[in-house]
Write an enzyme that holds these catalytic residues in place. Sequence first.
Site, PDB file in Angstrom:
ATOM      1  N   HIS A  10       4.316  -1.262   7.388  1.00  0.00           N
ATOM      2  CA  HIS A  10       5.055   0.007   7.345  1.00  0.00           C
ATOM      3  C   HIS A  10       6.024   0.062   8.528  1.00  0.00           C
ATOM      4  O   HIS A  10       5.884   0.899   9.423  1.00  0.00           O
ATOM      5  CB  HIS A  10       4.096   1.193   7.391  1.00  0.00           C
ATOM      6  CG  HIS A  10       3.084   1.225   6.275  1.00  0.00           C
ATOM      7  ND1 HIS A  10       1.995   0.384   6.221  1.00  0.00           N
ATOM      8  CD2 HIS A  10       2.990   2.007   5.177  1.00  0.00           C
ATOM      9  CE1 HIS A  10       1.281   0.656   5.135  1.00  0.00           C
ATOM     10  NE2 HIS A  10       1.857   1.629   4.490  1.00  0.00           N
ATOM     11  N   GLU A  50       3.156   1.321  -4.055  1.00  0.00           N
ATOM     12  CA  GLU A  50       2.192   0.444  -3.380  1.00  0.00           C
ATOM     13  C   GLU A  50       1.217  -0.186  -4.373  1.00  0.00           C
ATOM     14  O   GLU A  50       0.618  -1.222  -4.096  1.00  0.00           O
ATOM     15  CB  GLU A  50       1.405   1.222  -2.303  1.00  0.00           C
ATOM     16  CG  GLU A  50       2.249   1.563  -1.081  1.00  0.00           C
ATOM     17  CD  GLU A  50       1.442   2.205   0.046  1.00  0.00           C
ATOM     18  OE1 GLU A  50       1.995   2.338   1.140  1.00  0.00           O
ATOM     19  OE2 GLU A  50       0.270   2.592  -0.150  1.00  0.00           O
TER      20      GLU A  50
HETATM   21  C1  DHB Z   1       0.002   7.690   4.451  1.00  0.00           C
HETATM   22  C2  DHB Z   1       0.617   6.503   4.823  1.00  0.00           C
HETATM   23  C3  DHB Z   1       0.458   5.373   4.053  1.00  0.00           C
HETATM   24  O1  DHB Z   1       0.999   4.186   4.401  1.00  0.00           O
HETATM   25  C4  DHB Z   1      -0.277   5.395   2.902  1.00  0.00           C
HETATM   26  O2  DHB Z   1      -0.368   4.267   2.191  1.00  0.00           O
HETATM   27  C5  DHB Z   1      -0.896   6.577   2.527  1.00  0.00           C
HETATM   28  C6  DHB Z   1      -0.753   7.726   3.307  1.00  0.00           C
HETATM   29  C7  DHB Z   1       0.148   8.907   5.305  1.00  0.00           C
HETATM   30  O3  DHB Z   1       0.943   8.873   6.251  1.00  0.00           O
HETATM   31  O4  DHB Z   1      -0.566   9.866   5.061  1.00  0.00           O
HETATM   32 FE    FE Z   2       0.950   2.769   2.878  1.00  0.00          FE
END
Ligand code: DHB
Ligand code: FE
Length: 279
Positions: A59, A240
Amino acid sequence: MAELFAGLTTSHVPAIGAAIDNGKTNEPYWQPVFKGFEFSKAWLEKLKPDVAIVVYNDHASAFSLEIIPTFAIGCAEEFPPADEGWGARPVPVVKGHPDLAWHIAQSAILDEFDMTIVNKMEVDHGLTVPLNLMCGTPKEWPFPVIPICVNVVQYPPPTGHRCYMLGQAIRRAVESFDKDLRVLVFGTGGMSHQLQGPRAGLTNQQFDYAFLDRLTQDPQALTKITPLEYLREAGSEGIELVMWLVMRGALNDKVEEIYRFHHIPVSNTALGHIILENR
Ligand code: DHB
Ligand code: FE
């Protein structure tokens, strides 16, 4: 020869990591989430894989928007936890398996899958949270990990079909490795979620349940879902889920569903988890 014996999926919501790191796992909000993984942790402890391939997305922790590999494989000896803005998580350094990772890189690339080879990389919640969910909080992770990164952060992501075929290529690679290793594959991320914009907080239980059913019984049907359909039905981060198809492509057509768990909400997402064994 190495054998790929099972696959599983888990969401990788970063707040799960924060709940663990801040001692909140027994709070009412979190208790049902962690309870949902008790069976899974016992299952994993019994099966003791020699190596896990963890398919996840970075990310913008290891890769910035300057370089965005569609598919990358971590071939390093180890992968430290990334600082995602509030210091690195207090989790063990992830040990790699360079021999098998390089073998997979060679096999996949000669099999016409253009993987980016990564020799130095920090890993974020996408990889560390699934390890926590499946292994708890040990001093050392119980097995070496080969990280496989898929770009689902910056459009255009790879299609689900391409991801499924990558899974099949990974399977061929593992099965041509000449050491007796029992290999487990993780698909991470999902399920339905949208973190941004006017639809933030969108979850689609009906879509998720159908996805879980088909993941076991009819993964070919899932390979036809387009990026636009993921966006519409599962939210902006629902894409995802294509990483789950890498996992599924690495398994047999026929699998036994050992366990599933679905829970809404975690952060503002739907958490999904499934364990499949080859038959
Ligand atoms: C969040 C971030 C992510 O990468 C994910 O897959 C699910 C939730 C979040 O920031 O809440
Ligand atoms: Fe994520």
